[in-house]
Design an enzyme around this catalytic site. Structure first.
Site, PDB file in Angstrom:
ATOM      1  N   THR A  19       0.993  -1.100  -0.065  1.00 41.19           N
ATOM      2  CA  THR A  19      -0.119   0.063  -0.036  1.00 41.19           C
ATOM      3  C   THR A  19       1.002   1.215   0.059  1.00 41.19           C
ATOM      4  O   THR A  19       2.178   1.217   0.303  1.00 41.19           O
ATOM      5  CB  THR A  19      -0.743  -0.107   1.125  1.00 41.19           C
ATOM      6  N   ASP A  41      -7.355  -3.710   4.325  1.00 38.74           N
ATOM      7  CA  ASP A  41      -7.541  -2.922   5.470  1.00 38.74           C
ATOM      8  C   ASP A  41      -7.279  -1.379   5.213  1.00 38.74           C
ATOM      9  O   ASP A  41      -7.752  -0.668   5.914  1.00 38.74           O
ATOM     10  CB  ASP A  41      -6.404  -3.326   6.488  1.00 38.74           C
TER      11      ASP A  41
END
Length: 302
Positions: free
Chosen positions: A185, A216
């Site tokens: 990410t 998430d």
């Protein structure tokens, strides 16, 4: 909020498991955040400046560099923003947009905090958010590595049998199988001179993954959190990170007075070493990053 604070801090990461060769991209992103902070003095605007820089880089698993889904054609992206001025927005499984972190920021001004899938895309169209549908050679090469890993006996995702992706295949096109697993990410956390905090996160998702998978990154308290004492962003395998509400858990330790580097290390140590995970955070006095894999990063403190 401490309005007399004069210093600022910026921490940027390019994903747990990404090569440190990408540090230069994180450094550019951190400088973009610092430049924005000097103009606007707004922690969230600075965090978004960092993340959009990485979304446009093409090497990171975010924005133009997002991993292809298993069908080799679909790109699903997640992004989120949060600050201590009350702004909170996220998108999940959004397709065909440029700079999803800016779309997440737009959601923060809507009646909702999270939009997903087709609804998120229609929202983007309604506000005339720029589209992006091209696929780069970098993305295609990364996809081939994922397919090769799936065809082997070593799990492409720790703890998951490769055959599970075949058993639960939910794409319209059939699977055409040919050491890489994308779980990275990009993220930025910022402490502004006025003491406000912000976090921005963006990802192209996980590879391999089924269609519609959400990790998430767009889930408050798991991939991101900002409060009056700091801001935290996580990176790694989302299916594991959400089980610990990692960002909020680490923020709780910061609230309790734990030194920042100790809090980040404790957060990473919650996971089996086979699970890639990393954290960045800023507090009122500190800025730090920690991961159990290589993780491109940059830290600027005034």
């Amino acid at each position: 909020m401490n309005e007399e604070m004069q210093g600022y801090a910026i921490v940027v990461h390019g994903g747990a498991g990404s090569p440190r060769d990408y540090d230069d991209g994180c450094e550019r992103a951190a400088r973009a955040a610092a430049d924005e902070l000097s103009l606007s003095l707004d922690a969230l605007e600075a965090a978004m400046a960092a993340v959009t820089t990485m979304e446009d880089d093409g090497r990171f698993n975010a924005g133009t560099g997002s991993v292809l889904c298993l069908d080799g054609a679909t790109v699903e992206m997640d992004a989120s923003v949060m600050d201590t001025r009350g702004r909170l927005g996220a998108v999940a499984c959004v397709q065909g947009v440029k700079n999803p972190v800016l779309l997440a920021r737009a959601v923060a001004d809507s009646p909702h905090w999270l939009l997903a899938g087709e609804g998120a895309k229609r929202f983007a169209d309604a506000i005339r958010h720029p589209a992006h549908t091209s696929i780069s050679e970098h993305q295609r090469a990364a996809h081939q590595k994922v397919l090769k890993a799936l065809a082997g006996s070593v799990p492409a995702m720790p703890g998951v049998d490769n055959h599970a992706f075949l058993r639960f295949w939910n794409y319209q096109s059939p699977l055409n199988l040919p050491e890489h697993m994308a779980c990275d990410t990009v993220g930025a956390v910022v402490r502004a001179p006025d003491g406000h905090f912000a976090v921005a996160v963006s990802t192209g998702g996980s590879a391999p993954s089924l269609l519609g998978r959400v990790g998430d990154s767009p889930i408050i308290g798991s991939g991101f959190y900002a409060g009056k004492l700091g801001a935290v962003a996580a990176t790694g395998i989302g299916e594991q990170i959400v089980r610990h509400l990692l960002a909020r858990t680490v923020y709780g330790w910061i609230e309790d007075g734990m030194p920042l580097e100790q809090a980040l290390k404790r957060g990473v140590d919650l996971f089996d070493p086979a699970v890639a995970v990393g954290l960045i955070a800023v507090s009122r006095t500190e800025a730090a990053a920690h991961a159990n894999r290589d993780m491109p990063q940059s830290i600027i403190e005034s």
